[in-house]
Design an enzyme around this catalytic site. Structure first.
Site, short mmCIF file in Angstrom:
data_model
loop_
_atom_site.label_atom_id
_atom_site.label_comp_id
_atom_site.label_asym_id
_atom_site.label_seq_id
_atom_site.Cartn_x
_atom_site.Cartn_y
_atom_site.Cartn_z
N ASP A 10 0.85 -1.19 0.00
CA ASP A 10 0.00 0.00 0.00
C ASP A 10 0.89 1.23 0.00
O ASP A 10 2.09 1.17 0.30
CB ASP A 10 -0.91 0.00 1.23
N GLU A 51 1.87 3.96 -4.06
CA GLU A 51 1.36 2.59 -4.17
C GLU A 51 2.30 1.74 -5.02
O GLU A 51 2.59 0.58 -4.67
CB GLU A 51 -0.04 2.62 -4.77
N ASP A 75 -5.08 -2.80 -2.40
CA ASP A 75 -6.39 -2.16 -2.50
C ASP A 75 -6.39 -1.05 -3.54
O ASP A 75 -7.37 -0.32 -3.66
CB ASP A 75 -6.86 -1.62 -1.14
N ASP A 125 -1.21 -0.94 5.04
CA ASP A 125 -1.68 0.43 5.25
C ASP A 125 -1.07 1.02 6.52
O ASP A 125 -0.65 2.18 6.55
CB ASP A 125 -3.20 0.44 5.34
N HIS A 173 -29.10 12.41 -19.51
CA HIS A 173 -29.61 13.30 -20.56
C HIS A 173 -31.12 13.52 -20.43
O HIS A 173 -31.83 12.77 -19.75
CB HIS A 173 -29.29 12.73 -21.95
N GLU A 254 -24.18 4.64 -24.11
CA GLU A 254 -25.20 3.74 -23.58
C GLU A 254 -24.98 2.31 -24.05
O GLU A 254 -24.26 2.03 -25.00
CB GLU A 254 -26.60 4.24 -24.01
#
Length: 373
Positions: A10, A51, A75, A125, A173, A254
């Site tokens: 991390d 990272e 992560d 971490d 939209h 879309e």
């Protein structure tokens, strides 16, 4: 000598960029016993650089232990996806670090990369925070105001998210002729109706007045739109209201409904009853000649991470369609695919999500229509 190990790594930055550090731990894959720990203060750097530095330290430590197989767990979705070869590395500062990591990985028989939630990466971490504490002269874990650069109302104060979030205003939209008749409207390039243009104008006016969207110096927000006309027209209304400029991203387009394009729900169900029934609950099913929601998810997720890298820590407006926006909210909520079938988003609705550099996210608003009342 250990044959197979797990590397958990991390990195973090208090300010992004800001005082940064990394942590890495190497564990025996069979017993979970800790074999090595590494942490180091980096000075001023970004979260992503920290990272990658943690990954390098972990791989180096694993090599020193004589491991032949390494399972990397982080992560950082960005690092995992880039090192797995699924995402391009667009940021120049990350390319040499990724190249070093690839060179190190080549010395093992196998290296696999997997994403884990931040809660499961607590050891690395903690080491990263220890490195930052030592580098900045602090003793013990850094207090919350130091680790989260957000306002007092931010959910980061109670989720533990770190860094400055990228804030996305997600605008669907306005109305089209296809939506009036409730027809499947995917890649068909239809314009807004007059009513739809009014909806877009109302949403744009609301956005222009929202705190933090326009910079204190009058700088307009980036406005990123699906390339389809109905989204572009809506985005242009936002640009006209804020003084911004519209750019497009193909990942925000879309769903391709294939042969169901232009059909009503009932017509599609009558034409392909078994497939339509399965499609309503199975994200891996696709309309004839179209794309599944699983495919849409991967496309939108890739677009999101490109935008988060490009506009890290900024506020921007994304103008898109119902499925991509649902997918972005699904990612923000870390929810399963059932959300797609249970969440309703109206035309010209506004949602807000924040994505943090450490992989956390916060959904602040969903399907708001107050600007249309």
């Amino acid at each position: 000598m250990t044959d197979r190990v797990v590397v958990e790594a991390d990195g973090g930055s208090r300010g992004n960029p800001g005082p940064a550090g990394y942590g890495a731990v190497v564990k025996d894959a069979e017993t979970g016993a800790v074999l090595a720990e590494r942490h180091e203060y980096l000075g001023v750097a970004t979260n992503n650089v920290a990272e990658y530095s943690g990954l390098l330290a972990g791989l180096t430590a694993a090599a020193g232990l004589g491991a032949s197989t390494v399972d990397v767990r982080m992560d950082s979705k960005l690092v995992v996806e880039q090192m797995s070869g699924r995402w391009k590395i667009k940021h120049a500062a990350l390319r040499p670090l990724a190249a070093q990591a690839a060179d190190l990985a080549g010395r093992f028989d196998r290296v696999g990369y997997g994403w884990i939630p931040r809660a499961q990466n607590s050891h690395a971490d903690r080491l990263a925070n220890l490195a930052m504490d030592e580098g900045t002269g602090k003793v013990g874990p850094a207090p919350a105001p130091e680790t989260i650069a957000v306002d007092r109302s931010s959910p980061a104060r109670w989720t533990g998210a770190r860094g400055t979030p990228t804030k996305l205003f997600l605008l669907r939209h306005g109305q089209t002729g296809m939506s009036v008749d409730r027809r499947y409207s995917g890649r068909g390039d239809v314009p807004l109706t007059e009513h739809g243009r009014g909806q877009a104008a109302a949403a744009a006016k609301r956005l222009a007045g929202m705190p933090g969207l326009i910079g204190e110096d009058g700088t307009p927000p980036p406005i990123v739109s699906s390339p389809l006309t109905r989204a572009m027209q809506t985005a242009q209304a936002v640009a006209d209201a804020t003084g911004g400029r519209v750019e497009t991203h193909p990942g925000l387009i879309e769903t391709d409904f294939g042969e169901w394009e232009g059909m009503t729900f009932a017509e599609a169900a009558q034409r392909d009853p078994d497939l339509h029934r399965r499609w309503l609950g199975d994200p891996s099913s696709a309309p004839p000649g179209g794309e599944s929601f699983d495919v849409v998810y991967r496309r939108v997720e890739a677009a999101l991470h490109e935008l988060l890298e490009q506009y890290a820590g900024r506020t921007l407006v994304l103008v898109s369609h119902v499925t991509p926006i649902k997918t972005l909210l699904r990612i923000g909520l870390d929810a399963g695919p059932s959300l797609l079938f249970r969440l309703h988003l109206d035309l010209a609705s506004l949602s807000i999500a924040e994505f943090y550099p450490d992989g956390n996210a916060s959904v602040r608003l969903v399907n708001d229509l107050s600007h249309l009342s």
